[in-house]
Write a protein that holds these residues in place. Structure first.
Motif, short mmCIF file in Angstrom:
data_model
loop_
_atom_site.label_atom_id
_atom_site.label_comp_id
_atom_site.label_asym_id
_atom_site.label_seq_id
_atom_site.Cartn_x
_atom_site.Cartn_y
_atom_site.Cartn_z
N PRO A 33 0.83 -1.21 0.00
CA PRO A 33 0.00 0.00 0.00
C PRO A 33 0.87 1.26 0.00
O PRO A 33 1.85 1.35 0.72
N LEU A 34 0.48 2.23 -0.82
CA LEU A 34 1.21 3.50 -0.92
C LEU A 34 0.21 4.65 -0.92
O LEU A 34 -0.90 4.52 -1.45
N LEU A 52 2.78 -3.05 -11.39
CA LEU A 52 1.42 -2.60 -11.69
C LEU A 52 0.84 -1.92 -10.46
O LEU A 52 1.11 -2.31 -9.33
N TYR A 53 0.02 -0.89 -10.69
CA TYR A 53 -0.61 -0.15 -9.60
C TYR A 53 -2.13 -0.27 -9.71
O TYR A 53 -2.70 -0.26 -10.80
N PHE A 83 -3.04 0.72 -13.58
CA PHE A 83 -2.18 1.42 -14.54
C PHE A 83 -0.74 0.95 -14.36
O PHE A 83 -0.38 0.37 -13.33
N GLY A 84 0.07 1.19 -15.40
CA GLY A 84 1.46 0.74 -15.37
C GLY A 84 1.63 -0.71 -15.73
O GLY A 84 2.65 -1.32 -15.43
N GLU A 85 0.63 -1.29 -16.45
CA GLU A 85 0.63 -2.74 -16.68
C GLU A 85 1.73 -3.22 -17.61
O GLU A 85 2.12 -4.40 -17.55
N MET A 86 2.28 -2.35 -18.45
CA MET A 86 3.33 -2.81 -19.36
C MET A 86 4.58 -3.25 -18.60
O MET A 86 5.36 -4.06 -19.08
N ALA A 87 4.75 -2.74 -17.38
CA ALA A 87 5.91 -3.12 -16.58
C ALA A 87 5.82 -4.57 -16.11
O ALA A 87 6.82 -5.13 -15.65
N LEU A 107 -2.31 0.38 -4.46
CA LEU A 107 -1.58 -0.85 -4.15
C LEU A 107 -0.60 -1.10 -5.29
O LEU A 107 -0.97 -1.00 -6.45
N ARG A 108 0.64 -1.43 -4.94
CA ARG A 108 1.63 -1.75 -5.97
C ARG A 108 1.95 -3.24 -5.94
O ARG A 108 2.19 -3.81 -4.88
#
Length: 300
Positions: A33-34, A52-53, A83-87, A107-108
């Motif tokens: 969690p952030l 991924l976030y 979001f950030g799924e390409m990572a 959540l990361r």
């Protein structure tokens, strides 16, 4: 955050709403969690992606830097979005940046932790990436619809227009078909000679009340939801008021749809503001030429 709380949070996210309880419990152990304050950078464009976030609360702006300077908002994401799924596929540079819009909780899920979770069940991996592709496809469709709208409106703006009223009237007809769902709209152009608003057009089945014709105050925001269904836009140049627009949905959109609509219509506002400023400039130039011609004629 307790383990049951983490599982409940995962269950509320679109990507995980169909997974069995035991699989979510095992995944919850990997989630970090952030929290971010308003305008804080979650990750920057060009940085190497690590995971991924998932948005738990608040909104996240996804932005792209422009070659000529500045940036463009690509998406506005809310609770339940990822979001950030390409990572998740490789350690590649982020193609866009992500920033908090207001206080945000996420959540990361790091790439290596996801691999560990998926390694326990190959079928689970297939289901996960199939759902991820569906989410990306829906996002791409929204982006494509916005690009089609801006192209259609841009093609209108290169056509000759004689007055702000005629420009706004034609613009509404171009914009409404591109909005998701049933919408009505009205536009008013500011008349500096009598300091009133002139009707620039109306479209859609709903009528707007007399308040739509009022001159907005100097402190009126450029964009504001007046109620659950109505978005009001104020168009200004650096020196004066240009016009107002109102868009009303037949059915009140949810929070995510409201944010996407506001972002799309903000781009529409910028295009129309530039076009209206250009009309003002040409009108001022034409008036100066007429005055110069008259003065020259009177000097003989």
């Amino acid at each position: 955050m307790t383990a049951p709380d983490r599982v409940s949070l995962l269950r509320s996210l679109e990507l995980f709403d169909n997974y069995p309880e035991e699989r979510l419990r095992s995944l919850s152990a990997y989630l970090e969690p952030l929290s971010f304050a308003d305008a804080a950078e979650i990750f920057g464009e060009g940085t190497i992606g690590d995971g991924l976030y998932f948005v738990l609360a608040g909104r996240v702006r996804v932005t792209k830097k422009l070659g000529g300077g500045g940036q463009k908002d690509l998406a506005s994401l809310g609770a339940g979005d990822c979001f950030g799924e390409m990572a998740l596929l490789d350690a590649v540079a982020r193609s866009a940046g992500a920033y908090a819009s207001g206080a945000v909780e996420v959540l990361r899920l790091k790439r290596e932790d996801l691999k560990r979770w998926l390694a326990a069940d190959p079928n689970l991996a297939m289901e996960f990436f199939a759902e991820l592709v569906q989410i990306q496809s829906r996002r791409l469709r929204r982006t494509s619809a916005e690009l089609a709208l801006l192209y259609d409106l841009s093609s209108l703006l290169v056509e000759p227009a004689t007055t702000p009223v005629s420009l706004l009237d034609r613009a509404l007809v171009r914009v409404l078909p591109h909005l998701d769902g049933d919408w009505s709209a009205c536009a008013y152009a500011y008349n500096p000679y009598n300091e009133e608003m002139d009707l620039g057009g109306a479209a859609g089945p709903e009528a707007f009340g007399p308040e739509a014709a009022l001159v907005p105050g100097k402190s009126a925001p450029e964009q504001e939801w007046e109620d659950a269904r109505t978005l009001a836009l104020v168009l200004r140049s650096p020196t004066k008021l240009l016009a107002t627009l109102r868009f009303r949905a037949a059915v009140a959109p949810n929070e995510g749809r409201r944010a996407e609509t506001a972002r799309t219509l903000s781009a529409v506002s910028r295009l129309l503001s530039s076009a209206l400023e250009n009309l003002d400039f040409r009108a001022d130039e034409a008036l100066r030429r007429r005055l110069q011609t008259r003065n020259n004629a009177q000097s003989f």
